[in-house]
Design a protein around this motif. Structure first.
Motif, PDB file in Angstrom:
ATOM      1  N   VAL A  66     -20.966  -7.847  18.501  1.00 46.46           N
ATOM      2  CA  VAL A  66     -19.972  -8.478  17.636  1.00 46.46           C
ATOM      3  C   VAL A  66     -20.612  -9.629  16.871  1.00 46.46           C
ATOM      4  N   GLU A  67     -21.541 -10.309  17.505  1.00 45.09           N
ATOM      5  CA  GLU A  67     -22.195 -11.414  16.821  1.00 45.09           C
ATOM      6  C   GLU A  67     -22.966 -10.921  15.611  1.00 45.09           C
ATOM      7  N   LYS A  68     -23.630  -9.799  15.782  1.00 43.74           N
ATOM      8  CA  LYS A  68     -24.426  -9.258  14.684  1.00 43.74           C
ATOM      9  C   LYS A  68     -23.582  -8.606  13.612  1.00 43.74           C
TER      10      LYS A  68
ATOM     11  N   ARG B 156     -22.214 -11.428   7.087  1.00 41.10           N
ATOM     12  CA  ARG B 156     -22.847 -11.787   8.343  1.00 41.10           C
ATOM     13  C   ARG B 156     -23.552 -13.099   8.130  1.00 41.10           C
ATOM     14  N   TRP B 157     -23.429 -14.002   9.061  1.00 42.96           N
ATOM     15  CA  TRP B 157     -24.055 -15.301   8.874  1.00 42.96           C
ATOM     16  C   TRP B 157     -25.324 -15.381   9.686  1.00 42.96           C
ATOM     17  N   ARG B 158     -26.316 -15.804   9.131  1.00 49.80           N
ATOM     18  CA  ARG B 158     -27.575 -16.053   9.851  1.00 49.80           C
ATOM     19  C   ARG B 158     -28.501 -16.765   8.916  1.00 49.80           C
TER      20      ARG B 158
ATOM     21  N   TYR C  58     -31.987 -12.783  16.379  1.00 50.56           N
ATOM     22  CA  TYR C  58     -32.621 -13.846  15.606  1.00 50.56           C
ATOM     23  C   TYR C  58     -33.284 -13.331  14.337  1.00 50.56           C
ATOM     24  N   LEU C  59     -34.037 -12.242  14.471  1.00 51.28           N
ATOM     25  CA  LEU C  59     -34.757 -11.768  13.292  1.00 51.28           C
ATOM     26  C   LEU C  59     -33.951 -10.755  12.493  1.00 51.28           C
ATOM     27  N   ASP C  60     -32.889 -10.222  13.119  1.00 51.39           N
ATOM     28  CA  ASP C  60     -32.014  -9.273  12.438  1.00 51.39           C
ATOM     29  C   ASP C  60     -32.784  -8.104  11.829  1.00 51.39           C
ATOM     30  N   LEU C  61     -33.778  -7.621  12.560  1.00 50.31           N
ATOM     31  CA  LEU C  61     -34.575  -6.519  12.028  1.00 50.31           C
ATOM     32  C   LEU C  61     -34.081  -5.172  12.517  1.00 50.31           C
TER      33      LEU C  61
END
Lengths: 528, 314
Positions: free
Chosen positions: A237-239, A526-528, B166-169
């Motif tokens: 869900v976070e992603k 999506r926030w990051r 973290y890297l969203d890869l």
């Protein structure tokens, strides 16, 4: 053989290709779907999704996928409301007439009629022995296209409530069925239709039912993915791999909130309670001992600190927001001094000064059993262990699989478990099983003739207000005699992105229930 | 050789059916009444539900659980020999329909993980041995020790944290393209690679000390040639044995990895079925796993023969 230089060159080329394809994938994912708002909801489901047969997967097919509906539905306070049946009336002690809604169609266009209801319910009763015990249906008769007559085995006031059970979702006989009668593709009346079920991954693909009788839902599609591991659900869900999920580890709740996700904690009709090995023998045969244990437990601390707010302190078995709750029960608020007094009155004293009470030469030393299938239980058991130690009771905590506990538990031990008070929204279900001397849950020999006659009376009293009086008294006795100790109500964490709007929590659900007012507002960022 | 293979296949048949009988009887020893658990997990969906005696009896009749154990097993066996593995207690669907769609997901994961681990472990092991006590040797030994010690699920979650969050890869869970395969393969392969690497290293070290290697060097052969053409083949003998055994363990390791990554394989099916006491599915899974393991060990032994001509099979 290639020369050394060639080999290095090929190696570098391969690495470059891999690297650039990874970069491309990354870029593509970031820029994709920058188009119009898609009304699609992706849900991360906590149980494995093995089948879409409503008889076996009622909770999934009715409450989450909204493919089927039942004749009777329940309001959030557990009072009943019409579902696919517009109204019903009681003819005599064992017979009920149900009047079906007109103009409703199944997903494939077939008309919703009494014959379909009869077929659907009989199919469910044949396949699932517990359903038969729950509804006590003896026979179903079709009176005309929109009227049915149900006959129960015995007079059963909880009968209409039993029809809310999700395994009784009505499906059309035109559903796809295999040669053993299992429903492979259910055709229901609900706001969403089943488009596809991927058996291997356990994923449901749902599509909107534009002709739903109560109005068109706003969502166009729903995808329900099974993600059984709680930590994986939190990460998904976070992603943004899922938009909505529930039951994430407590430690994650604060973190997810800080990231901007909506985390709602809702109390459910599932109560954590402490039960005793045997009420006819020491130490639990003395009601003062049981009351003392109840006073010794700091329910606030357990709910707020041990479980990070994922529980709500309980006085009685039923949450106060539900209609059947007796709101005038005297509570056992945290009072360790009173606990010590009661234990002393009951003859337990610390003779040898080691901090543990004794009586007739025996120490008050017991085992508290619980099971790992519900994550809150173990921390709760350890908290209770510490609190009981403060009043002189030595507790050892043992965690084992639920089915193994019965073999190990002795008369002197206690068990910490959670019970659903409302598999159906009627008090008879839980109270009779728990408090009647012959109740299925009552393994500790609780027997009170006033309680027995109240419960039998409640079963056969059909006037709602009169029934409420009966069950109010039942709750009063339960709190006076303390055959079980109520600790807290389970609060389910529901996590969703802030672009998911319109969700309304309904505690009637076994876990959570989606509703047709949900919609997506704005881009799925999506926030990051 | 052919006679040897046929003999091994015959033994494999006994092993497979022996395993299934053992599993069946072990299952009967597990705590809790099977019918009660099935009611809780499959019909009601509430593990604390206590069914009444009437419900339990009706369920036993419905599923044929009332018969004595040996009759239940013989019934299963006779049906299995006809290709009928029965129906799942949880879903009511034929067991083969439950297992087959999930089988290739697990095999895919296992093979790619094994290939990954070999591609990493063997070269690293050889290099470590050849450059013993150098920087690269210490580094790879440290990493290997780390992965041998760390449990599967921890590695899985750390990888998800780093590469997915973290890297969203990469995606965190699921099954689909190559991007879904990478993290589960690394998780499964890392533990295997660690063990294989250490074994390769010690095996190569041992072979390097042998006389014929000294002779080859004395003859003036290029070091690389010596390693690739002479040392490697002999050093691989113990490694192949262990890798064969590891592949069997790999199937067990997939249970955890499949659960965390929501990978649709039979490892996850097996654990779900054990929890639900879904005996027909458990029997079916064990049966297929026994077949795979028997085949893998047979292939390992055959490869062994080709690597070491001194070994003769009857």
């Amino acid at each position: 053989m290639l020369s050394r230089k060639r080999k290095i060159g090929i190696g570098i080329a391969v690495c470059l290709v891999l690297l650039s394809s990874m970069i491309l994938m990354y870029v593509e994912r970031k820029t994709a779907s920058a188009s119009e708002i898609k009304q699609n909801l992706v849900v991360g489901e906590m149980w494995p999704i093995r089948t879409v047969d409503p008889v076996r997967s009622g909770t999934l097919v009715k409450e989450k996928a909204m493919i089927v509906e039942t004749l009777v539905e329940a309001n959030p306070d557990f009072t009943l409301k019409p579902g696919l049946a517009e109204s019903w009336e009681q003819i005599n002690d064992t017979q009920w007439k149900f009047y079906l809604r007109k103009g409703v169609k199944f997903h494939d266009g077939t008309e919703f009629t009494a014959d379909a209801v009869k077929w659907s319910i009989e199919n469910a009763l044949n396949k699932s022995p517990p359903l038969k015990a729950l509804t006590l249906i003896k026979s179903i008769e079709v009176l005309d296209k929109h009227t049915l007559l149900f006959t129960t085995e015995n007079p059963y006031a909880a009968f209409p409530a039993s029809l809310v059970h999700s395994s009784l979702g009505i499906v059309s006989p035109t559903s796809e069925i295999d040669d053993k009668g299992n429903i492979i593709k259910p055709i229901g009346t609900g706001p969403f239709k089943l488009e596809r079920f991927d058996i291997a991954t356990g994923t449901l693909y749902l599509i909107r039912n534009d002709d739903y009788w109560s109005g068109k839902p706003r969502l166009e599609r729903i995808i329900i993915k099974a993600i059984p591991d709680p930590a994986s659900r939190a990460i998904s869900v976070e992603k943004g791999e899922v938009d909505f999920t529930c039951d994430v580890p407590y430690g994650e709740i604060e973190r997810l909130k800080r990231l901007g996700l909506k985390v709602e904690l809702h109390a459910t009709a599932r109560v954590y309670q402490l039960t005793f090995g045997n009420l006819s023998d020491t130490p639990y045969s003395d009601v003062r001992v049981r009351k003392a244990i109840s006073y010794a437990i700091d329910r606030e601390a357990i709910s707020e600190r041990t479980l990070h707010g994922s529980a709500e302190p309980a006085v009685g078995p039923i949450m106060p927001t539900l209609w059947w709750a007796n709101r005038n029960l005297t509570e056992y608020s945290y009072n360790p001094e009173r606990a010590k007094e009661l234990l002393a009155e009951a003859g337990w004293r610390d003779v040898d000064g080691d901090g543990i009470l004794e009586k007739d030469g025996e120490e008050f030393s017991v085992t508290l059993y619980t099971y790992p299938e519900r994550p809150a239980l173990q921390p709760m058991a350890e908290a209770i262990q510490a609190m009981l130690k403060d009043v002189g009771i030595k507790v050892e905590v043992r965690v084992m699989e639920y089915s193994a506990i019965e073999k190990h538990m002795t008369d002197r031990d206690m068990k910490l478990a959670s019970y659903s008070v409302a598999m159906v929204p009627d008090p008879d279900y839980y109270f009779r099983k728990m408090f009647h001397s012959k109740g299925d849950y009552n393994k500790w020999g609780y027997s009170n003739s006033e309680m027995d006659s109240l419960l039998e009376h409640g079963l056969m009293t059909f006037d709602a207000d009169k029934r409420k009086e009966v069950y109010d008294r039942v709750q009063e006795i339960a709190l006076d005699e303390v055959p079980v100790i109520y600790v807290a109500y389970y609060k389910v964490p529901v996590v969703m992105h802030d672009y998911v709007k319109g969700f309304v929590f309904n505690p009637v659900a076994h876990d959570y229930m989606l509703n047709l007012e949900i919609y997506i507002e704005g881009q799925k960022t999506r926030w990051r | 050789m052919l006679r040897y293979i046929v003999k091994r296949l015959a033994i494999a048949v006994f092993v497979i059916f022996g395993t299934s009988a053992l599993t069946f009887f072990l299952l009967s020893l597990t705590p809790g009444d099977t019918a009660v658990i099935i009611i809780k997990r499959a019909f009601v969906g509430d593990i604390e539900y206590n069914p009444s005696i009437v419900e339990v009896k009706a369920t036993k009749d419905l599923l044929g659980l009332g018969n004595p154990l040996y009759i239940q097993y013989l019934q299963w066996l006779i049906n299995a020999l006809h290709g009928d593995f029965g129906r799942s207690y949880v879903t009511g669907r034929p067991v083969l329909d439950e297992i087959l769609p999930r089988l290739n997901a697990t095999i895919e994961l296992a093979i790619v993980a094994a290939a990954f681990s070999l591609l990493v472990a063997i070269p690293l092991g050889v290099v470590s041995a050849v450059r013993q006590n150098s920087g690269i040797d210490y580094l790879s030994m440290a990493i290997a020790t780390f992965f041998v010690a760390m449990p599967n699920f921890w590695v899985a979650l750390i990888l998800i944290l780093i590469f997915s969050l973290y890297l969203d890869l990469l995606p965190a869970t699921g099954y689909g393209g190559i991007e879904h395969l990478i993290l589960p393969v690394i998780t499964l392969g890392a533990g295997m690679a660690a063990i294989t690497m250490r074994l390769t290293r010690s095996s190569v070290l041992e072979v390097l000390r042998l006389d014929y290697v000294r002779t080859a060097r004395a003859k003036g052969l290029d070091e690389r040639r010596i390693i690739l053409r002479h040392v490697l083949k002999n050093a691989m003998i113990p490694v192949i044995t262990v890798v064969g055994l590891q592949l069997a363990h790999l199937l067990a390791g997939t249970v955890i990895v499949e659960t965390i990554f929501a990978w649709p394989g039979i490892g996850k099916l097996l654990i779900d079925s054990v929890n639900a006491r879904d005996i027909p599915v458990i029997q079916g899974c064990v049966f297929f796993i026994a077949i795979i393991v028997s085949l893998v060990t047979l292939i390992t032994d055959v490869i062994y023969r080709f690597l070491d001509p001194r070994i003769k099979y009857e």
